[in-house]
Design a protein around this motif. Structure first.
Motif, mmCIF file in Angstrom:
data_model
loop_
_atom_site.group_PDB
_atom_site.id
_atom_site.type_symbol
_atom_site.label_atom_id
_atom_site.label_comp_id
_atom_site.label_asym_id
_atom_site.label_seq_id
_atom_site.Cartn_x
_atom_site.Cartn_y
_atom_site.Cartn_z
ATOM 1 N N LEU A 80 46.618 31.213 43.174
ATOM 2 C CA LEU A 80 45.913 31.707 44.215
ATOM 3 C C LEU A 80 44.983 30.577 44.335
ATOM 4 C CD1 LEU A 80 45.242 35.635 43.423
ATOM 5 C CD2 LEU A 80 46.716 34.497 45.413
ATOM 6 N N LEU A 106 38.150 36.234 50.419
ATOM 7 C CA LEU A 106 38.656 36.983 51.593
ATOM 8 C C LEU A 106 37.615 38.004 52.198
ATOM 9 C CD1 LEU A 106 42.103 38.259 50.429
ATOM 10 C CD2 LEU A 106 41.626 36.084 51.616
ATOM 11 N N ASN A 146 50.282 42.928 37.432
ATOM 12 C CA ASN A 146 49.689 42.473 38.578
ATOM 13 C C ASN A 146 49.300 41.245 38.791
ATOM 14 O OD1 ASN A 146 50.383 45.009 39.692
ATOM 15 N ND2 ASN A 146 48.337 45.925 39.419
ATOM 16 N N ASN A 147 49.422 40.542 39.915
ATOM 17 C CA ASN A 147 48.955 39.272 40.222
ATOM 18 C C ASN A 147 49.362 38.156 39.286
ATOM 19 O OD1 ASN A 147 46.129 41.290 40.408
ATOM 20 N ND2 ASN A 147 46.873 40.272 42.152
ATOM 21 N N ALA A 148 50.393 38.532 38.453
ATOM 22 C CA ALA A 148 51.154 37.421 37.552
ATOM 23 C C ALA A 148 49.944 36.465 37.131
ATOM 24 C CB ALA A 148 51.794 36.265 38.685
ATOM 25 N N LEU A 196 42.634 41.924 44.063
ATOM 26 C CA LEU A 196 41.965 41.309 45.127
ATOM 27 C C LEU A 196 41.076 42.082 46.020
ATOM 28 C CD1 LEU A 196 45.325 39.538 46.903
ATOM 29 C CD2 LEU A 196 43.404 38.337 45.655
ATOM 30 N N ASP A 197 41.243 43.410 45.953
ATOM 31 C CA ASP A 197 40.611 44.233 46.680
ATOM 32 C C ASP A 197 39.360 44.981 45.992
ATOM 33 O OD1 ASP A 197 42.382 44.321 48.821
ATOM 34 O OD2 ASP A 197 43.779 45.617 47.800
ATOM 35 N N THR A 236 39.360 35.051 44.494
ATOM 36 C CA THR A 236 39.994 35.138 45.832
ATOM 37 C C THR A 236 39.704 36.097 46.745
ATOM 38 O OG1 THR A 236 41.858 33.881 44.763
ATOM 39 C CG2 THR A 236 42.474 35.036 46.806
ATOM 40 N N ARG A 284 35.187 36.079 54.359
ATOM 41 C CA ARG A 284 35.862 35.728 55.559
ATOM 42 C C ARG A 284 35.654 36.934 56.491
ATOM 43 N NH1 ARG A 284 41.960 34.506 54.857
ATOM 44 N NH2 ARG A 284 41.198 32.637 53.273
#
Lengths: 343, 343
Positions: free
Chosen positions: B283, B260, B75-77, B227-228, B256, B263
């Motif tokens: 990212l 988000l 995941n996410n490289a 990310l979540d 990141t 934001r």
């Protein structure tokens, strides 16, 4: 112990107090062994440091319980979501997943396929339908169970579990045309040896060909899928006359790269130019403006591809491919063009 | 042909017009065979559809020419850049890389290690130093050549080729403290069974402990790298009194995700709160504001780790680990706090 001092199947059988047949079954078909027995055998295997010998296993059952996957690249996590799902399905069946990368090179893909088959993989999951006859002949001659994903082609020799890349390109181009865009630029992946990249570009072209008067493609640039590779492609398209009012990108990585380039050049997205992606990669919601894109059902596709591959390996009758649906995801990077030029 | 109809080493030798010893050498140590001869043999192998039999190869040379890598996740490289470099070094030596994932689970890592050793891997590249005694004992007993990366610990039994995660955490915390931040929040990775996540958090704590008066940590949240997953952690930290003026994240994925979330909540970065990462992942430059972070030399680390592993496999004398340098990368997500509270 064998002559080299390694513990044997017999050692494990004695240590766990079960028959060698049960140990063998536990190694090859763990789901067929009762949980408590399996745990006892696994403990014995760990304590003795026993590693099932591949040669012996093949004689016993022709199963190694590993599945090989060859993906083009690990960069940008383009395939990560699907692989995670494949891993979960395989893990539930007591199997391991081994991944190799081809770098989008058909010869490297063939080398990796042979390495995986040589190391005893029970089956292979491969990306796309495009590969040289040499590779296809090898898979057929060695009767390697395999499934193709990230594509869908009912005419393919091997079952495909994926989506229609042509349709993905068509859907996003139609969305742009529907908003009034007449001058379209395309930044696609390199289509040589890549049916997915080629299909997406062809789908975009097809939407333009079917559109009513005045819609045209002002330029097509093909480039590697990379955040940085889109810079030159973006600059070239923006130097065309007329300047495209929208740039359709072959995937979200290229689209994100194009947005970064626009930002660096002071070009506003979508006010000056709209930019779209395909895939609904994580990047699509991280970048600003967030990408309008086509969602590829990565997790579902990975799960189903793994299931179909397991069916093929078990030899349970004819196995059919599956097509997964695509979904247009509206975000902020695509808007109506500033002024619709006269037809 | 053997009894099962598969082509044999002898078939290849006849077809290519060379000795079986040369075919065997070409399969096991391709770099030792002249290019033209190698091409002739490779052509014969392709035309006949010959796959080197792992059992036979082991008897001949104990080499399978595959290297196993176990990473926590695709995941996410997060590990992609290093793996790409590993692949390139191995490919130059005629070897293939097979990758398996552990899901940050020590037991799954052990299963994947055994699967890779069972399928004949010549050596293993593993992430980090933390693993159960069972796994370490297994590696020692089976004498599996292995190298650890993404970490550096001169005291480790196996050579480490990587960087100091403690230092990475310390450097970024010192940068924030140097700008006048006094109330620091931390969103780290889950530190259990993960020496890299633990080291980064400890480094941040160490910087605070060494700072002059009034600098303190108002909260530490540990969460999966996703990310979540940072949403709840961000909300909890922003509910503390005092509100942190900076949130130090364990990596760029969490940072990141935090941006988000900020934001979505209408919290301005860095005006209302600064946010930092670690890794310098793609990212970091895609997200707005771009992340101030610590660059991990992924490609260089992957290249050197592969080289050290090849040295270990060749058995050429004692092999030492290597430490790679870190670099603070200033971008826009870290600024001085709006008002420095009194000490």
């Amino acid at each position: 112990m064998d002559r080299t001092g390694h513990p044997t199947l017999q050692d494990v059988s004695r240590h766990a107090g079960v028959s060698t047949a049960t140990v063998s079954r536990c190694v090859n078909d763990p789901e067929k062994v009762a949980r408590k027995t399996r745990e006892r055998i696994e403990r014995a295997i760990e304590e003795l440091g026993y590693t099932p010998n591949f040669g012996g296993r093949v004689l016993a059952s022709r199963r190694s319980n590993t599945i090989g996957v060859v993906i083009p690249t690990m960069n940008n996590a383009m395939f990560a979501g699907a692989l995670q799902a494949v891993q979960e399905v395989l893990s539930d069946s007591g199997k391991s997943m081994l991944v190799a990368t081809s770098g989008y090179d058909p010869e490297q893909e063939f080398r990796q396929i042979r390495a995986l088959v040589g190391s005893g993989a029970d089956g292979l999951l491969l990306i796309g339908t495009d590969r040289p006859a040499t590779t296809r002949d090898y898979l057929a001659r060695r009767a390697v169970p395999h499934v193709l994903t990230w594509c869908h082609d009912p005419a393919s020799e091997a079952p495909t579990v994926g989506f229609d890349n042509h349709e993905a390109g068509k859907v996003i181009a139609e969305a742009a045309i529907g908003l009034g865009h007449r001058a379209l630029g395309i930044i696609g992946g390199i289509s040589t040896d890549n049916d997915r990249a080629a299909g997406r570009i062809e789908g975009m072209r097809a939407a333009v060909a079917e559109a009513a008067g005045g819609v045209r493609i002002v330029g097509v640039q093909e480039t590697r899928y990379s955040l940085d590779r889109g810079d030159e492609a973006f600059d070239r398209l923006m130097a065309r006359a007329p300047i495209p009012s929208v740039i359709l990108c072959g995937n979200d990585v290229l689209a994100t790269g194009a947005i970064l380039r626009a930002r660096a050049r002071g070009v506003r997205v979508p006010e000056d130019v709209s930019i779209t992606g395909i895939d609904d990669h994580d990047l699509a919601r991280v970048v600003l403006p967030a990408l309008t894109t086509v969602r590829v059902p990565q997790r579902d596709m990975g799960r189903q591809a793994a299931q179909v591959l397991l069916e093929r390996i078990s030899g349970a009758g004819p196995v059919r491919g599956r097509e997964l649906p695509l979904e247009l995801v509206w975000r902020d990077s695509l808007a109506a063009p500033r002024q619709v030029p006269p037809d």
